[in-house]
Write a protein that holds these residues in place. Structure first.
Motif, PDB file in Angstrom:
ATOM      1  N   GLY A  83      33.471  61.440 -39.903  1.00 15.39           N
ATOM      2  CA  GLY A  83      33.843  60.135 -39.875  1.00 15.39           C
ATOM      3  C   GLY A  83      35.535  59.731 -39.887  1.00 15.39           C
ATOM      4  N   PHE A  84      35.870  58.485 -40.231  1.00 17.28           N
ATOM      5  CA  PHE A  84      37.239  58.104 -40.085  1.00 17.28           C
ATOM      6  C   PHE A  84      38.089  58.835 -41.140  1.00 17.28           C
ATOM      7  CE2 PHE A  84      40.879  55.434 -41.261  1.00 17.28           C
ATOM      8  CZ  PHE A  84      41.483  55.350 -39.862  1.00 17.28           C
ATOM      9  N   GLN A  85      39.176  59.421 -40.988  1.00 19.11           N
ATOM     10  CA  GLN A  85      39.974  59.956 -42.094  1.00 19.11           C
ATOM     11  C   GLN A  85      41.349  59.850 -41.560  1.00 19.11           C
ATOM     12  OE1 GLN A  85      38.981  62.017 -44.874  1.00 19.11           O
ATOM     13  NE2 GLN A  85      37.048  61.432 -44.059  1.00 19.11           N
ATOM     14  N   LEU A  86      42.342  59.316 -42.518  1.00 18.35           N
ATOM     15  CA  LEU A  86      43.551  58.982 -42.604  1.00 18.35           C
ATOM     16  C   LEU A  86      44.416  60.232 -43.253  1.00 18.35           C
ATOM     17  CD1 LEU A  86      44.948  56.625 -41.253  1.00 18.35           C
ATOM     18  CD2 LEU A  86      45.222  55.430 -43.550  1.00 18.35           C
ATOM     19  N   GLY A  87      45.592  60.560 -42.468  1.00 19.93           N
ATOM     20  CA  GLY A  87      46.119  61.574 -42.981  1.00 19.93           C
ATOM     21  C   GLY A  87      47.127  61.063 -44.354  1.00 19.93           C
ATOM     22  N   ASN A  88      47.094  62.171 -45.441  1.00 17.12           N
ATOM     23  CA  ASN A  88      47.833  61.704 -46.422  1.00 17.12           C
ATOM     24  C   ASN A  88      48.267  63.020 -47.002  1.00 17.12           C
ATOM     25  OD1 ASN A  88      45.897  62.666 -48.596  1.00 17.12           O
ATOM     26  ND2 ASN A  88      44.360  60.993 -47.507  1.00 17.12           N
ATOM     27  N   THR A  89      48.977  62.880 -48.286  1.00 21.45           N
ATOM     28  CA  THR A  89      49.962  64.128 -48.791  1.00 21.45           C
ATOM     29  C   THR A  89      48.643  65.094 -49.202  1.00 21.45           C
ATOM     30  OG1 THR A  89      49.978  62.790 -51.037  1.00 21.45           O
ATOM     31  CG2 THR A  89      51.747  62.739 -49.592  1.00 21.45           C
ATOM     32  N   ASN A  90      47.423  64.677 -49.478  1.00 23.42           N
ATOM     33  CA  ASN A  90      46.426  65.694 -49.714  1.00 23.42           C
ATOM     34  C   ASN A  90      45.834  66.282 -48.619  1.00 23.42           C
ATOM     35  OD1 ASN A  90      47.032  65.089 -52.674  1.00 23.42           O
ATOM     36  ND2 ASN A  90      45.739  63.347 -52.500  1.00 23.42           N
ATOM     37  N   SER A  91      46.045  65.752 -47.509  1.00 26.21           N
ATOM     38  CA  SER A  91      45.196  66.242 -46.559  1.00 26.21           C
ATOM     39  C   SER A  91      45.547  67.613 -45.982  1.00 26.21           C
ATOM     40  CB  SER A  91      45.536  65.468 -45.196  1.00 26.21           C
ATOM     41  OG  SER A  91      45.220  64.007 -45.283  1.00 26.21           O
ATOM     42  N   ASP A  92      44.815  68.428 -45.183  1.00 27.26           N
ATOM     43  CA  ASP A  92      44.871  69.645 -44.704  1.00 27.26           C
ATOM     44  C   ASP A  92      44.043  69.868 -43.356  1.00 27.26           C
ATOM     45  OD1 ASP A  92      42.249  70.507 -45.266  1.00 27.26           O
ATOM     46  OD2 ASP A  92      42.894  71.550 -47.236  1.00 27.26           O
ATOM     47  N   ALA A  93      44.046  70.988 -42.807  1.00 30.84           N
ATOM     48  CA  ALA A  93      43.463  71.214 -41.510  1.00 30.84           C
ATOM     49  C   ALA A  93      42.064  71.146 -41.652  1.00 30.84           C
ATOM     50  CB  ALA A  93      43.868  72.667 -41.023  1.00 30.84           C
ATOM     51  N   SER A 124      39.438  50.238 -34.515  1.00 29.52           N
ATOM     52  CA  SER A 124      39.515  49.129 -35.395  1.00 29.52           C
ATOM     53  C   SER A 124      39.952  49.282 -36.902  1.00 29.52           C
ATOM     54  CB  SER A 124      37.722  49.063 -35.529  1.00 29.52           C
ATOM     55  OG  SER A 124      37.405  48.079 -36.343  1.00 29.52           O
ATOM     56  N   LYS A 125      39.595  50.707 -37.408  1.00 24.78           N
ATOM     57  CA  LYS A 125      39.948  51.015 -38.790  1.00 24.78           C
ATOM     58  C   LYS A 125      41.496  51.087 -38.967  1.00 24.78           C
ATOM     59  CE  LYS A 125      35.560  52.816 -40.349  1.00 24.78           C
ATOM     60  NZ  LYS A 125      34.721  54.129 -40.689  1.00 24.78           N
ATOM     61  N   LEU A 126      42.123  51.455 -37.895  1.00 23.41           N
ATOM     62  CA  LEU A 126      43.558  51.605 -37.734  1.00 23.41           C
ATOM     63  C   LEU A 126      44.313  50.238 -37.759  1.00 23.41           C
ATOM     64  CD1 LEU A 126      44.490  54.443 -35.348  1.00 23.41           C
ATOM     65  CD2 LEU A 126      45.164  54.549 -37.823  1.00 23.41           C
ATOM     66  N   LEU A 127      43.716  49.300 -37.308  1.00 24.66           N
ATOM     67  CA  LEU A 127      44.210  47.813 -37.113  1.00 24.66           C
ATOM     68  C   LEU A 127      44.216  47.076 -38.542  1.00 24.66           C
ATOM     69  CD1 LEU A 127      42.820  46.681 -33.609  1.00 24.66           C
ATOM     70  CD2 LEU A 127      44.929  47.452 -34.354  1.00 24.66           C
ATOM     71  N   ASN A 128      42.918  47.784 -39.300  1.00 21.79           N
ATOM     72  CA  ASN A 128      43.015  47.289 -40.776  1.00 21.79           C
ATOM     73  C   ASN A 128      43.930  48.105 -41.590  1.00 21.79           C
ATOM     74  OD1 ASN A 128      40.955  45.162 -40.035  1.00 21.79           O
ATOM     75  ND2 ASN A 128      39.332  46.671 -40.371  1.00 21.79           N
ATOM     76  N   ASN A 129      44.739  48.903 -41.055  1.00 19.67           N
ATOM     77  CA  ASN A 129      45.693  49.880 -42.018  1.00 19.67           C
ATOM     78  C   ASN A 129      46.997  48.901 -42.156  1.00 19.67           C
ATOM     79  OD1 ASN A 129      46.068  52.493 -43.158  1.00 19.67           O
ATOM     80  ND2 ASN A 129      48.014  52.176 -41.926  1.00 19.67           N
ATOM     81  N   ASN A 130      47.351  49.248 -43.327  1.00 16.90           N
ATOM     82  CA  ASN A 130      48.523  48.604 -43.800  1.00 16.90           C
ATOM     83  C   ASN A 130      49.762  49.742 -44.014  1.00 16.90           C
ATOM     84  OD1 ASN A 130      50.889  46.806 -44.448  1.00 16.90           O
ATOM     85  ND2 ASN A 130      50.168  46.445 -46.387  1.00 16.90           N
ATOM     86  N   PRO A 131      50.912  49.885 -43.175  1.00 14.42           N
ATOM     87  CA  PRO A 131      51.130  49.182 -41.906  1.00 14.42           C
ATOM     88  C   PRO A 131      50.288  49.325 -40.873  1.00 14.42           C
ATOM     89  CG  PRO A 131      52.383  51.022 -41.954  1.00 14.42           C
ATOM     90  CD  PRO A 131      51.591  51.061 -43.408  1.00 14.42           C
ATOM     91  N   LYS A 132      49.875  48.184 -39.926  1.00 13.72           N
ATOM     92  CA  LYS A 132      49.134  48.391 -38.663  1.00 13.72           C
ATOM     93  C   LYS A 132      49.799  48.986 -37.473  1.00 13.72           C
ATOM     94  CE  LYS A 132      48.239  44.298 -36.638  1.00 13.72           C
ATOM     95  NZ  LYS A 132      47.601  43.163 -35.939  1.00 13.72           N
ATOM     96  N   PRO A 133      49.486  49.920 -36.688  1.00 10.73           N
ATOM     97  CA  PRO A 133      50.163  50.487 -35.602  1.00 10.73           C
ATOM     98  C   PRO A 133      50.260  49.410 -34.417  1.00 10.73           C
ATOM     99  CG  PRO A 133      47.953  51.238 -35.573  1.00 10.73           C
ATOM    100  CD  PRO A 133      48.128  50.595 -36.793  1.00 10.73           C
ATOM    101  N   GLU A 134      51.477  49.527 -33.674  1.00 11.80           N
ATOM    102  CA  GLU A 134      51.609  48.858 -32.581  1.00 11.80           C
ATOM    103  C   GLU A 134      51.291  49.547 -31.360  1.00 11.80           C
ATOM    104  OE1 GLU A 134      55.685  46.347 -33.822  1.00 11.80           O
ATOM    105  OE2 GLU A 134      55.817  48.595 -34.006  1.00 11.80           O
ATOM    106  N   VAL A 135      51.248  50.781 -31.483  1.00 15.87           N
ATOM    107  CA  VAL A 135      50.918  51.544 -30.006  1.00 15.87           C
ATOM    108  C   VAL A 135      49.884  52.677 -30.941  1.00 15.87           C
ATOM    109  CG1 VAL A 135      51.584  53.220 -28.404  1.00 15.87           C
ATOM    110  CG2 VAL A 135      53.218  51.245 -29.075  1.00 15.87           C
ATOM    111  N   VAL A 136      48.844  53.033 -30.073  1.00 12.85           N
ATOM    112  CA  VAL A 136      47.999  54.295 -30.613  1.00 12.85           C
ATOM    113  C   VAL A 136      47.829  55.221 -29.501  1.00 12.85           C
ATOM    114  CG1 VAL A 136      45.501  54.978 -31.080  1.00 12.85           C
ATOM    115  CG2 VAL A 136      46.258  52.669 -31.857  1.00 12.85           C
ATOM    116  N   LEU A 137      48.139  56.527 -29.917  1.00  9.64           N
ATOM    117  CA  LEU A 137      48.270  57.539 -28.835  1.00  9.64           C
ATOM    118  C   LEU A 137      46.793  58.337 -29.096  1.00  9.64           C
ATOM    119  CD1 LEU A 137      51.393  59.399 -29.425  1.00  9.64           C
ATOM    120  CD2 LEU A 137      50.772  58.092 -27.440  1.00  9.64           C
ATOM    121  N   LEU A 138      45.806  58.112 -27.983  1.00  8.38           N
ATOM    122  CA  LEU A 138      44.383  58.946 -28.269  1.00  8.38           C
ATOM    123  C   LEU A 138      44.685  60.416 -27.693  1.00  8.38           C
ATOM    124  CD1 LEU A 138      42.073  56.066 -26.620  1.00  8.38           C
ATOM    125  CD2 LEU A 138      42.688  56.755 -28.957  1.00  8.38           C
TER     126      LEU A 138
END
Length: 334
Positions: A83-93, A124-138
């Motif tokens: 599913g959806f995962q957001l990179g954070n300080t605990n993330s790895d490969a 959709s989930k990125l748009l609910n993030n804070n901060p919200k991105p202004e540009v998305v690279l796919l």
């Protein structure tokens, strides 16, 4: 493998028709592509792997990160999460996949890094993030037709251009060549440095770009140092080493190192290879190990490797970079 591909040639028309019909359904609106009212940039290819998507995404990150709040969205190939995962300080490969974790490892202070196999849901989930991105690279989403990017950048390698290829399983194309018409920019990657004007013209004639398409040529620049998290070695001072690669095409890297007259043993694995304990034990049986940055993301936390593991950085050099940058910025900063 080549013999098997020739044996499977009768399947080519079936694969061609299935992918052609799928594209026609999206092109004619029978299947819906979702558009967005903010800039979405797609980097992808027609062929399977090895066209240089990761360094191109990094080029775009460096180009845009100072001007806009930027997010990368990848499938996260090879990750163990779902599913959806957001990179954070605990993330790895294992959480993000090797390439998205590479983005996070290098640019986490400047961008948002996310993965989701469903790009619509990911956006959709990125748009609910804070901060919200202004540009998305796919990243690697050219065939993900559920999302309609506003700017499509299609990559094709100099040594294996899509114009000379066949669809799977005999060739390497994921879809028919006419899928290239969806691209706004076509970049011929991994070109020899100082590619002649006549050779560029030959390639342009084969691509035959449409009126709305721009074609560029790029090459890979290898660093003069290898890097670990807290140290570097000049490449000319490397002792005998093992070169470990788990990428689609290691030949350019191997040729570069051989041209430097370096002494090394090459251990070659498939793209996104999941290294076993036994393989890591064998790799560790050396005082110096050099790998690609993507493979470094998967291997650097192995206790038996981290004291002697280095990666060789690369960057993309684009011919007529000012023109390329202007097209991208005019879209992203509108």
């Amino acid at each position: 493998m080549k013999l098997l591909r020739y044996i499977l040639f009768p399947i080519v028309p079936i694969y061609y028709i299935v992918t052609w019909i799928r594209n026609k359904m999206y092109d004619n609106g029978w299947k819906v592509s979702k558009s967005y009212d903010f800039p979405v940039i797609c980097v992808g290819n027609l062929s399977t792997g090895g066209t240089g998507k990761t360094p191109m995404v990094e080029y775009l990150i460096r180009l845009l990160k100072e001007d806009v709040k930027l997010a990368t969205l990848s499938r996260g190939y090879g990750r163990k999460s779902e599913g959806f995962q957001l990179g954070n300080t605990n993330s790895d490969a294992k959480d993000l996949g090797d390439e998205p974790f590479q983005f996070y490892n290098k640019f986490s202070e400047d961008i948002i890094v996310a993965v989701d196999g469903n790009r619509q849901e990911g956006i959709s989930k990125l748009l609910n993030n804070n901060p919200k991105p202004e540009v998305v690279l796919l990243d690697d989403a050219f065939q993900h037709r559920k999302v309609k990017a506003g700017l499509n950048i299609l990559l094709t390698t100099y040594n294996n251009q899509y114009t000379n290829d066949f669809v799977l399983p005999t060739g390497n194309l994921r879809e028919p060549k006419n899928g290239a018409k969806r691209a706004n920019i076509i970049v011929v990657t991994k070109c020899p440095i100082n590619l002649s004007a006549s050779k560029k013209q030959q390639i342009l004639s084969k691509i035959n770009p449409l009126s709305y398409q721009s074609v560029f040529f790029s090459s890979i620049s290898y660093s003069t140092i290898v890097i670990a998290d807290n140290k570097i070695i000049e490449i000319d001072k490397l002792p005998n080493f093992k070169l470990v690669t788990g990428i689609a095409n290691a030949k350019p890297l191997v040729d570069f190192l051989k041209d430097k007259n370096l002494n090394f043993e090459h251990l070659e694995f498939k793209d996104h290879h999941d290294f076993s304990t036994k393989e890591i034990e064998y790799i560790a049986n050396n005082n110096c190990i050099v790998t690609t940055e993507k493979d470094y993301m998967r291997l650097k936390n192995e206790p038996s490797l981290n004291a002697k593991l280095y990666y060789l950085p690369i960057q993309v050099m684009i011919d007529k970079a000012e023109q390329f940058d202007a097209i991208v910025k005019s879209f992203a900063l509108r």
